[in-house]
Write a protein that holds these residues in place. Sequence first.
Motif, PDB file in Angstrom:
ATOM      1  N   VAL A 294       0.827  -1.212   0.000  1.00  0.00           N
ATOM      2  CA  VAL A 294       0.000   0.000   0.000  1.00  0.00           C
ATOM      3  C   VAL A 294       0.862   1.263   0.000  1.00  0.00           C
ATOM      4  N   LEU A 295       2.002   1.224   0.677  1.00  0.00           N
ATOM      5  CA  LEU A 295       2.843   2.427   0.734  1.00  0.00           C
ATOM      6  C   LEU A 295       3.475   2.751  -0.613  1.00  0.00           C
ATOM      7  N   SER A 296       3.793   1.715  -1.405  1.00  0.00           N
ATOM      8  CA  SER A 296       4.372   2.017  -2.716  1.00  0.00           C
ATOM      9  C   SER A 296       3.307   2.645  -3.635  1.00  0.00           C
ATOM     10  N   TYR A 297       2.057   2.208  -3.478  1.00  0.00           N
ATOM     11  CA  TYR A 297       0.982   2.855  -4.257  1.00  0.00           C
ATOM     12  C   TYR A 297       0.785   4.295  -3.805  1.00  0.00           C
ATOM     13  N   MET A 298       0.812   4.494  -2.480  1.00  0.00           N
ATOM     14  CA  MET A 298       0.550   5.833  -1.960  1.00  0.00           C
ATOM     15  C   MET A 298       1.653   6.822  -2.321  1.00  0.00           C
ATOM     16  N   ARG A 299       2.854   6.306  -2.425  1.00  0.00           N
ATOM     17  CA  ARG A 299       3.965   7.169  -2.837  1.00  0.00           C
ATOM     18  C   ARG A 299       3.679   7.776  -4.212  1.00  0.00           C
ATOM     19  N   LYS A 300       3.079   6.970  -5.076  1.00  0.00           N
ATOM     20  CA  LYS A 300       2.775   7.448  -6.434  1.00  0.00           C
ATOM     21  C   LYS A 300       1.515   8.323  -6.465  1.00  0.00           C
ATOM     22  N   LEU A 301       0.566   8.019  -5.593  1.00  0.00           N
ATOM     23  CA  LEU A 301      -0.730   8.703  -5.686  1.00  0.00           C
ATOM     24  C   LEU A 301      -0.884   9.879  -4.730  1.00  0.00           C
ATOM     25  N   LYS A 302       0.107  10.097  -3.892  1.00  0.00           N
ATOM     26  CA  LYS A 302      -0.076  11.032  -2.763  1.00  0.00           C
ATOM     27  C   LYS A 302      -0.451  12.465  -3.153  1.00  0.00           C
ATOM     28  N   ASN A 303      -0.058  12.894  -4.354  1.00  0.00           N
ATOM     29  CA  ASN A 303      -0.384  14.269  -4.758  1.00  0.00           C
ATOM     30  C   ASN A 303      -1.623  14.358  -5.648  1.00  0.00           C
ATOM     31  N   ASP A 304      -2.358  13.262  -5.729  1.00  0.00           N
ATOM     32  CA  ASP A 304      -3.506  13.236  -6.643  1.00  0.00           C
ATOM     33  C   ASP A 304      -4.825  13.397  -5.887  1.00  0.00           C
ATOM     34  N   PRO A 305      -5.394  14.589  -5.918  1.00  0.00           N
ATOM     35  CA  PRO A 305      -6.652  14.803  -5.171  1.00  0.00           C
ATOM     36  C   PRO A 305      -7.838  14.049  -5.777  1.00  0.00           C
ATOM     37  N   LYS A 306      -7.685  13.549  -6.993  1.00  0.00           N
ATOM     38  CA  LYS A 306      -8.791  12.791  -7.600  1.00  0.00           C
ATOM     39  C   LYS A 306      -8.868  11.376  -7.021  1.00  0.00           C
ATOM     40  N   SER A 307      -7.736  10.861  -6.532  1.00  0.00           N
ATOM     41  CA  SER A 307      -7.721   9.516  -5.966  1.00  0.00           C
ATOM     42  C   SER A 307      -8.178   9.539  -4.509  1.00  0.00           C
ATOM     43  N   ALA A 308      -8.467   8.336  -3.982  1.00  0.00           N
ATOM     44  CA  ALA A 308      -8.978   8.279  -2.609  1.00  0.00           C
ATOM     45  C   ALA A 308      -8.453   7.056  -1.876  1.00  0.00           C
ATOM     46  N   VAL A 309      -8.251   7.222  -0.569  1.00  0.00           N
ATOM     47  CA  VAL A 309      -7.916   6.100   0.301  1.00  0.00           C
ATOM     48  C   VAL A 309      -9.175   5.778   1.092  1.00  0.00           C
ATOM     49  N   LEU A 310      -9.696   4.582   0.886  1.00  0.00           N
ATOM     50  CA  LEU A 310     -10.939   4.207   1.554  1.00  0.00           C
ATOM     51  C   LEU A 310     -10.633   3.130   2.585  1.00  0.00           C
ATOM     52  N   LEU A 311     -10.650   3.544   3.852  1.00  0.00           N
ATOM     53  CA  LEU A 311     -10.305   2.635   4.945  1.00  0.00           C
ATOM     54  C   LEU A 311     -11.545   1.896   5.419  1.00  0.00           C
ATOM     55  N   THR A 312     -11.376   0.630   5.757  1.00  0.00           N
ATOM     56  CA  THR A 312     -12.531  -0.136   6.240  1.00  0.00           C
ATOM     57  C   THR A 312     -12.227  -0.813   7.569  1.00  0.00           C
ATOM     58  N   GLY A 313     -11.014  -0.642   8.084  1.00  0.00           N
ATOM     59  CA  GLY A 313     -10.626  -1.365   9.303  1.00  0.00           C
ATOM     60  C   GLY A 313     -10.343  -0.456  10.470  1.00  0.00           C
ATOM     61  N   TYR A 314     -10.184  -1.080  11.598  1.00  0.00           N
ATOM     62  CA  TYR A 314      -9.859  -0.414  12.845  1.00  0.00           C
ATOM     63  C   TYR A 314      -8.460   0.193  12.744  1.00  0.00           C
ATOM     64  N   GLN A 315      -8.299   1.452  13.133  1.00  0.00           N
ATOM     65  CA  GLN A 315      -6.973   2.084  13.069  1.00  0.00           C
ATOM     66  C   GLN A 315      -6.406   2.220  14.476  1.00  0.00           C
ATOM     67  N   VAL A 316      -5.473   1.359  14.794  1.00  0.00           N
ATOM     68  CA  VAL A 316      -4.854   1.390  16.115  1.00  0.00           C
ATOM     69  C   VAL A 316      -4.119   2.713  16.308  1.00  0.00           C
ATOM     70  N   GLU A 317      -4.135   3.222  17.543  1.00  0.00           N
ATOM     71  CA  GLU A 317      -3.378   4.412  17.942  1.00  0.00           C
ATOM     72  C   GLU A 317      -1.943   4.285  17.424  1.00  0.00           C
ATOM     73  N   ASP A 318      -1.370   5.363  16.914  1.00  0.00           N
ATOM     74  CA  ASP A 318       0.025   5.382  16.441  1.00  0.00           C
ATOM     75  C   ASP A 318       0.239   4.647  15.119  1.00  0.00           C
ATOM     76  N   SER A 319      -0.829   4.130  14.503  1.00  0.00           N
ATOM     77  CA  SER A 319      -0.633   3.484  13.202  1.00  0.00           C
ATOM     78  C   SER A 319      -0.651   4.555  12.112  1.00  0.00           C
ATOM     79  N   ASN A 320      -0.118   4.203  10.969  1.00  0.00           N
ATOM     80  CA  ASN A 320      -0.088   5.106   9.828  1.00  0.00           C
ATOM     81  C   ASN A 320      -1.504   5.471   9.367  1.00  0.00           C
ATOM     82  N   ALA A 321      -2.403   4.492   9.429  1.00  0.00           N
ATOM     83  CA  ALA A 321      -3.784   4.746   9.006  1.00  0.00           C
ATOM     84  C   ALA A 321      -4.431   5.794   9.919  1.00  0.00           C
ATOM     85  N   ARG A 322      -4.106   5.732  11.214  1.00  0.00           N
ATOM     86  CA  ARG A 322      -4.646   6.714  12.144  1.00  0.00           C
ATOM     87  C   ARG A 322      -4.078   8.106  11.841  1.00  0.00           C
ATOM     88  N   LEU A 323      -2.789   8.140  11.516  1.00  0.00           N
ATOM     89  CA  LEU A 323      -2.135   9.401  11.164  1.00  0.00           C
ATOM     90  C   LEU A 323      -2.803  10.017   9.935  1.00  0.00           C
TER      91      LEU A 323
END
Length: 414
Positions: free
Chosen positions: A307-336
Amino acid sequence: MDCGIKIQFLGGGEEVGRLSMVLETGDLRLLFEYGMLPGKPPSYPLPPPPVDLVLLTHAHLDHSGMIPWLFSRTDQKILTTQLTGEISDLLHKDTIKIAKSEGYATPYSTSDIKEAKQSLMPIEPSQRKRIGNDFKLIAHDAGHIPGSLMFEIVGDKKILFTGDFNIKDTRIVKATKPVDCDILFLEGTYAGRDHPKKREEMEKELLDKIDEVVKRGGVAVLPAFAVSRSQELAMVLRKSGFNIWFDGMGKKVTKIFLRHQRYLQSAENLKKAFNKMNLVHSDQGRKLAIKSEVIITSSGMMDGGPVLSYMRKLKNDPKSAVLLTGYQVEDSNARLLVDKGQLDFYGVREKIECEVQYFDFSAHAGHSELIEFAKACTPEKIVLMHSDNREALAEPLKDVAEIYTPNTGETVEL
Ligand SMILES: [Zn+2]
């Protein structure tokens, strides 16, 4: 016979992670779970005393993560489903890989992992087994992920240890039901929080959002846990017609699931869904995936994995989206990402321009469901565990049973 029951949490009483508990009754000493809290660095439960048997409810690392470590000291027998054994084995090997890549000490060796795998005593949902001289163990389906169990121990008292559980059907597993008992060990991951919507509504919202992202020319990235959530999302998207790529450890897990079809809600539907996915096997596949419409990939917490290699490429694209479906533990990247719109790329924090949205696809009972379940089990005593908000459950349950909230290391007689 003395039927006093003594327990001690070695971890995970007051937090969601590194769950482990020793239970002593009569001549029997059991270890429930031996998990870890994957973090930076990971944290582990206290060392256990010698036990007669290890009971493992399911494969998630916060329950199973440190099982191989037990074998660095002594031989054990582990009671769990065959499927949980196989998935845990995969996750344990991955744990060593992650520790090495992050520069942490590996908590156990590959030969410990092998021994753990060989020491499995498989049990099936609904199966009964005599343990010790005076006790009977009954395994119950937990409805959490494929192969997950709750354990009932019957002696003079009936004990139920829930592990993680769900009382609503999902596409991947059937829901569990309450079990009549005297002493209930209840997980509380979602204590204080209800699931706001029905599964079907959540699924529709996710599909609508993906449609919107695709129509505006973006890519919908679905970071998902390799175990169970990736497969569930594949099933939700099966008939959508999108161009979907599936990456990460979820591929291996799917193959293992399909070898153990009896634990699935519908093996047929999972097979059909998996056949609709384009599987990423190489960098070439990743290049195609990034130009597609939907990417389902691990890790769910976004702390590693493709997922991080995809995000590196897509990070500046406001048309794309990250759709989370799971629990985000404190201090995890998803929570950040949810809290600050940033991601940590192996030590470097960067702003993410993509749209970010969370959809509640939990595999756990929500707050009201935990209460409903606990009441229906009609216990005299309830021990709350695996929760960072036990007070939220203690209050409404105090009229139902005597409530215990022991902390790690504390010994309690029940
Ligand atoms: Zn779990």
